[in-house]
Design a protein around this motif. Structure first.
Motif, PDB file in Angstrom:
ATOM      1  N   MET A   1       0.844  -1.189   0.000  1.00  0.00           N
ATOM      2  CA  MET A   1       0.000   0.000   0.000  1.00  0.00           C
ATOM      3  C   MET A   1       0.878   1.237   0.000  1.00  0.00           C
ATOM      4  N   ASP A   2       0.483   2.260  -0.769  1.00  0.00           N
ATOM      5  CA  ASP A   2       1.174   3.536  -0.734  1.00  0.00           C
ATOM      6  C   ASP A   2       1.188   4.029   0.717  1.00  0.00           C
ATOM      7  N   LYS A   3       2.371   4.379   1.214  1.00  0.00           N
ATOM      8  CA  LYS A   3       2.514   4.770   2.616  1.00  0.00           C
ATOM      9  C   LYS A   3       1.687   5.979   2.982  1.00  0.00           C
ATOM     10  N   ILE A   4       1.356   6.806   1.990  1.00  0.00           N
ATOM     11  CA  ILE A   4       0.599   8.016   2.273  1.00  0.00           C
ATOM     12  C   ILE A   4      -0.796   7.701   2.789  1.00  0.00           C
ATOM     13  N   PHE A   5      -1.405   6.589   2.333  1.00  0.00           N
ATOM     14  CA  PHE A   5      -2.732   6.202   2.810  1.00  0.00           C
ATOM     15  C   PHE A   5      -2.675   5.843   4.296  1.00  0.00           C
ATOM     16  N   LEU A   6      -1.682   5.047   4.660  1.00  0.00           N
ATOM     17  CA  LEU A   6      -1.542   4.627   6.058  1.00  0.00           C
ATOM     18  C   LEU A   6      -1.196   5.816   6.953  1.00  0.00           C
ATOM     19  N   LYS A   7      -0.327   6.700   6.458  1.00  0.00           N
ATOM     20  CA  LYS A   7       0.046   7.880   7.232  1.00  0.00           C
ATOM     21  C   LYS A   7      -1.171   8.768   7.468  1.00  0.00           C
ATOM     22  N   THR A   8      -1.977   8.956   6.438  1.00  0.00           N
ATOM     23  CA  THR A   8      -3.184   9.772   6.563  1.00  0.00           C
ATOM     24  C   THR A   8      -4.160   9.140   7.550  1.00  0.00           C
ATOM     25  N   PHE A   9      -4.316   7.828   7.460  1.00  0.00           N
ATOM     26  CA  PHE A   9      -5.213   7.117   8.381  1.00  0.00           C
ATOM     27  C   PHE A   9      -4.751   7.291   9.828  1.00  0.00           C
ATOM     28  N   ASN A  10      -3.473   7.084  10.069  1.00  0.00           N
ATOM     29  CA  ASN A  10      -2.942   7.207  11.435  1.00  0.00           C
ATOM     30  C   ASN A  10      -3.143   8.621  11.974  1.00  0.00           C
ATOM     31  N   GLN A  11      -2.964   9.619  11.112  1.00  0.00           N
ATOM     32  CA  GLN A  11      -3.170  10.999  11.537  1.00  0.00           C
ATOM     33  C   GLN A  11      -4.648  11.277  11.833  1.00  0.00           C
ATOM     34  N   PHE A  12      -5.536  10.648  11.056  1.00  0.00           N
ATOM     35  CA  PHE A  12      -6.964  10.808  11.316  1.00  0.00           C
ATOM     36  C   PHE A  12      -7.308  10.250  12.695  1.00  0.00           C
ATOM     37  N   VAL A  13      -6.807   9.062  12.980  1.00  0.00           N
ATOM     38  CA  VAL A  13      -7.069   8.438  14.288  1.00  0.00           C
ATOM     39  C   VAL A  13      -6.548   9.334  15.409  1.00  0.00           C
ATOM     40  N   LYS A  14      -5.339   9.830  15.235  1.00  0.00           N
ATOM     41  CA  LYS A  14      -4.715  10.683  16.263  1.00  0.00           C
ATOM     42  C   LYS A  14      -5.521  11.955  16.502  1.00  0.00           C
ATOM     43  N   LYS A  15      -5.904  12.642  15.406  1.00  0.00           N
ATOM     44  CA  LYS A  15      -6.616  13.916  15.542  1.00  0.00           C
ATOM     45  C   LYS A  15      -8.035  13.727  16.093  1.00  0.00           C
ATOM     46  N   SER A  16      -8.728  12.692  15.653  1.00  0.00           N
ATOM     47  CA  SER A  16     -10.117  12.511  16.080  1.00  0.00           C
ATOM     48  C   SER A  16     -10.213  12.006  17.519  1.00  0.00           C
ATOM     49  N   THR A  17      -9.193  11.326  17.998  1.00  0.00           N
ATOM     50  CA  THR A  17      -9.232  10.839  19.384  1.00  0.00           C
ATOM     51  C   THR A  17      -8.559  11.800  20.368  1.00  0.00           C
ATOM     52  N   SER A  18      -7.881  12.823  19.845  1.00  0.00           N
ATOM     53  CA  SER A  18      -7.274  13.816  20.740  1.00  0.00           C
ATOM     54  C   SER A  18      -8.252  14.942  21.074  1.00  0.00           C
ATOM     55  N   ASP A  19      -9.352  15.019  20.316  1.00  0.00           N
ATOM     56  CA  ASP A  19     -10.420  15.961  20.615  1.00  0.00           C
ATOM     57  C   ASP A  19     -11.336  15.310  21.660  1.00  0.00           C
ATOM     58  N   ARG A  20     -11.362  15.877  22.874  1.00  0.00           N
ATOM     59  CA  ARG A  20     -12.049  15.224  23.991  1.00  0.00           C
ATOM     60  C   ARG A  20     -13.533  14.962  23.715  1.00  0.00           C
ATOM     61  N   LYS A  21     -14.231  15.979  23.170  1.00  0.00           N
ATOM     62  CA  LYS A  21     -15.668  15.813  22.910  1.00  0.00           C
ATOM     63  C   LYS A  21     -15.910  14.785  21.806  1.00  0.00           C
ATOM     64  N   LEU A  22     -15.128  14.886  20.738  1.00  0.00           N
ATOM     65  CA  LEU A  22     -15.288  13.965  19.618  1.00  0.00           C
ATOM     66  C   LEU A  22     -15.026  12.523  20.054  1.00  0.00           C
ATOM     67  N   LYS A  23     -13.990  12.346  20.837  1.00  0.00           N
ATOM     68  CA  LYS A  23     -13.616  11.000  21.295  1.00  0.00           C
ATOM     69  C   LYS A  23     -14.750  10.337  22.078  1.00  0.00           C
ATOM     70  N   GLN A  24     -15.525  11.134  22.811  1.00  0.00           N
ATOM     71  CA  GLN A  24     -16.632  10.574  23.595  1.00  0.00           C
ATOM     72  C   GLN A  24     -17.700   9.947  22.705  1.00  0.00           C
ATOM     73  N   PHE A  25     -17.809  10.447  21.467  1.00  0.00           N
ATOM     74  CA  PHE A  25     -18.852   9.972  20.557  1.00  0.00           C
ATOM     75  C   PHE A  25     -18.386   8.825  19.650  1.00  0.00           C
ATOM     76  N   ILE A  26     -17.085   8.666  19.470  1.00  0.00           N
ATOM     77  CA  ILE A  26     -16.580   7.642  18.550  1.00  0.00           C
ATOM     78  C   ILE A  26     -16.440   6.303  19.275  1.00  0.00           C
ATOM     79  N   GLU A  27     -17.134   5.298  18.759  1.00  0.00           N
ATOM     80  CA  GLU A  27     -17.063   3.966  19.374  1.00  0.00           C
ATOM     81  C   GLU A  27     -15.979   3.107  18.728  1.00  0.00           C
ATOM     82  N   ILE A  28     -15.835   3.224  17.397  1.00  0.00           N
ATOM     83  CA  ILE A  28     -14.838   2.424  16.677  1.00  0.00           C
ATOM     84  C   ILE A  28     -14.318   3.225  15.492  1.00  0.00           C
TER      85      ILE A  28
END
Length: 279
Positions: A1-28
């Motif tokens: 897989m092009d590394k850019i896809f995985l890098k983007t995915f990892n950054q999405f996970v990091k940013k969406s779970t570092s937002d306290r309110k957003l993290k409360q709503f995300i189950e998976i």
């Protein structure tokens, strides 16, 4: 897989779970689609991210949460030049409306974040509760084949160089994607997996990787089982064009499009005739 896809995915996970309110709503959060199977093509593939989000009683998601996700996806798309497709589902969706094929595809997701729920076990439970019979499954497949055929003809006759920018690439991608989807439906309908007897309610068997999870395995099995039904070289051509997408030009797509339409018509007719015969 092009590394850019995985890098983007990892950054999405990091940013969406570092937002306290957003993290409360995300189950998976899970990686799905061609990026998960390492078949993503730069300039062709989206980065498909499955999100299971907490909702109210009727399945609605808080609009502030939707806006936060939109902002993160936009920022990352701009930063990495990757088209992100957020599959913003709820467990309410999975239980009451998501199609069988998508449920199984989602169950293969590479989970990067969870509040404790096991994605595969939750989907397995939903599938068992639906209690499909073999007849139900075949009717669903034929419904999807009919609808898919209508939808691709609608696009083929409606889109053109006068009303759609980059017309050949847009329609060419639609045709390639649908050919792979149709081939998968054909394999499910005919129960043609290697060393596999399909027992409809024994969903655990599906999770032993006997359902073709990659385009490579799907192609191999379809070519083996349907080479007398249709010209499988068109499927090979679709795969070649997809893999060479940045280099695929208008001339190649112009030649491919009518062949693709004939392939879709032939496979659709084969499945529908078989279903009518057995009524």
């Amino acid at each position: 897989m092009d590394k850019i896809f995985l890098k983007t995915f990892n950054q999405f996970v990091k940013k969406s779970t570092s937002d306290r309110k957003l993290k409360q709503f995300i189950e998976i959060i899970a990686l799905v689609g061609s990026a998960r199977t390492e078949e993503a093509i730069d300039g062709y593939s989206d980065l498909d991210i499955l999100l299971l989000i907490k909702c109210n009683r009727v399945g609605n998601i808080n609009f502030d949460i939707i806006n936060k996700l939109k902002k993160i996806a936009g920022d990352l798309s701009k930063l990495y030049n990757v088209k992100i497709s957020l599959l913003t589902h709820t467990f309410n969706d999975l239980q009451y409306y998501v199609d069988l094929e998508y449920l199984i595809h989602y169950s293969w997701g590479r989970v990067a974040y969870t509040q404790g729920k096991n994605l595969k076990k939750e989907i397995n439970k939903i599938l068992k509760e639906r209690n499909f019979t073999e007849g139900d499954l075949k009717k669903l497949i034929i419904y999807n084949v009919r609808h898919g055929r209508f939808n691709i003809i609608r696009k083929f006759v409606s889109l053109n160089e006068h009303n759609t920018a980059n017309y050949h690439k847009i329609l060419g991608k639609e045709l390639i994607d649908y050919i792979f989807e149709l081939c998968e439906w054909a394999l499910i309908y005919k129960n043609e997996w290697p060393d596999y007897i399909f027992e409809l309610c024994e969903w655990a068997l599906i999770y032993k990787n006997e359902w073709p999870q990659t385009k490579r395995s799907l192609m191999k099995q379809f070519i083996k089982s349907h080479n007398k039904v249709v010209d499988v070289n068109i499927l090979k051509r679709a795969n070649f064009l997809r893999n060479q997408w940045p280099k695929t030009d208008e001339k190649a797509l112009k030649y491919f499009m009518p062949l693709a339409m004939k392939f879709i018509a032939k496979v659709s007719a084969f499945l529908i005739k078989d279903h009518i015969k057995k009524q």
